[in-house]
Design an enzyme around this catalytic site. Structure first.
Site, PDB file in Angstrom:
ATOM      1  N   SER A 153       0.868  -1.175   0.000  1.00 33.92           N
ATOM      2  CA  SER A 153       0.000   0.000   0.000  1.00 33.92           C
ATOM      3  C   SER A 153       0.903   1.223   0.000  1.00 33.92           C
ATOM      4  O   SER A 153       2.071   1.149   0.409  1.00 33.92           O
ATOM      5  CB  SER A 153      -0.866   0.007   1.264  1.00 33.92           C
ATOM      6  OG  SER A 153      -1.481   1.266   1.461  1.00 33.92           O
ATOM      7  N   TYR A 176      -2.211  -0.381  10.337  1.00 37.07           N
ATOM      8  CA  TYR A 176      -2.166  -0.702   8.908  1.00 37.07           C
ATOM      9  C   TYR A 176      -0.825  -0.281   8.303  1.00 37.07           C
ATOM     10  O   TYR A 176      -0.197  -1.048   7.557  1.00 37.07           O
ATOM     11  CB  TYR A 176      -3.324   0.021   8.209  1.00 37.07           C
ATOM     12  CG  TYR A 176      -3.462  -0.269   6.735  1.00 37.07           C
ATOM     13  CD1 TYR A 176      -4.128  -1.404   6.289  1.00 37.07           C
ATOM     14  CD2 TYR A 176      -2.942   0.604   5.780  1.00 37.07           C
ATOM     15  CE1 TYR A 176      -4.271  -1.662   4.929  1.00 37.07           C
ATOM     16  CE2 TYR A 176      -3.081   0.353   4.423  1.00 37.07           C
ATOM     17  CZ  TYR A 176      -3.743  -0.781   4.001  1.00 37.07           C
ATOM     18  OH  TYR A 176      -3.879  -1.041   2.664  1.00 37.07           O
TER      19      TYR A 176
END
Length: 276
Positions: free
Chosen positions: A155, A168
């Site tokens: 990501s 995350y």
């Protein structure tokens, strides 16, 4: 050039929908057969993202079959190594080989400042988005042909930090470490290991009511059109998000022999987000 992965077999996690489905279909379009797994039920408590279903995975299988390619599916939690290994073993037994691993499965959960985050939310994120990636690769490597390719889904949050999603961000930064370590350890077999780092993607992980309300708390019933201007602010290019196919095209490049000497690369597909 058609047939860029003709005759190869790809193992893909999180394949029931979203990016995983797109990767399965794109690789099948270019000649690959597919081993597709997904949990097909809720992953963790209190996640705002609707879970994938067995019907979703069956639809992915139908899309691959419509391209005249073979597919083996299984409902698997990437946190469960024994079940994951059994699914890969069975898929390879049926399809006779393994050339590509796409460790794509992941979750998003509500955030909080790291010093206020509860331990279960932290552990769930790391268990799926980091340990699940490691277990997926671990299950596939014993079958992987020399010269094969491993692609990990990272990501933009694996290349830069954002507030309130430190669990995350930490997991996705860990994916980069996994990628580089696997690349070093498997390089002698000419196995390439790379990661792809998307910005916002038009998929269920982004497009859900919780995200709309998180980004637009000022509106009573926000939707995608209300989210778009906020997402565009993250980018240097004038778009709010990319399509799943944009990520699949990067997966295809890494899976094909066009990248035969490319390894250890963390590739952003981010509309210039890393420049901001």
């Amino acid at each position: 050039m058609p047939g860029r992965v003709a005759g190869k077999v790809a193992f893909i996690t999180g394949a029931a929908r979203g990016q995983g489905r797109s990767h399965a279909v794109r690789l099948a379009q270019e000649g690959a057969d597919i081993i597709a797994v997904d949990i097909c039920r809720p992953v963790v408590d209190n996640t705002p993202i609707p879970p994938s279903t067995p019907e979703d995975l069956a639809e992915t299988a139908d899309m691959v079959k419509a391209l005249d390619r073979r597919i083996v599916t299984a409902e698997v939690d990437v946190r469960d190594f024994d079940t994951l290994k059994a699914a890969v073993d069975s898929g390879v037994e049926q399809l006779s080989r393994l050339d590509i691993i796409v460790a794509n499965a992941g979750i998003g959960t509500p955030g909080a400042p790291l010093h206020e985050m509860d331990e279960k939310r932290w552990a769930d994120m790391l268990d799926v988005n980091l340990s699940g990636v490691w277990k997926s690769v671990k299950a596939g490597v014993p079958h992987l042909n020399d010269g094969g390719s491993i692609i990990l889904t990272g990501s933009v949050g694996g290349l830069k930090a954002y507030p309130r999603v430190g669990h995350y961000v930490s997991a996705k930064h860990g994916v980069v470490g996994l990628m580089r370590s696997f690349a070093v350890e498997l390089g002698a077999r000419s196995i390439r290991v790379n990661s792809i780092h998307p910005t916002h993607v038009d998929s269920p992980m982004l497009m859900n009511e919780s995200t709309y309300r998180q980004f637009r708390p000022d509106l009573e019933n926000p939707g995608p059109d209300d989210l778009a201007p906020i997402c565009q602010m993250f980018h240097t290019m004038p778009v709010p998000w990319v399509e799943t196919g944009d990520i699949s095209n990067a997966v295809l490049f890494f899976a094909s022999d066009e990248s035969r000497y490319v390894t250890g690369v963390a590739l952003p597909v981010d509309c210039g987000s890393c420049l901001k």
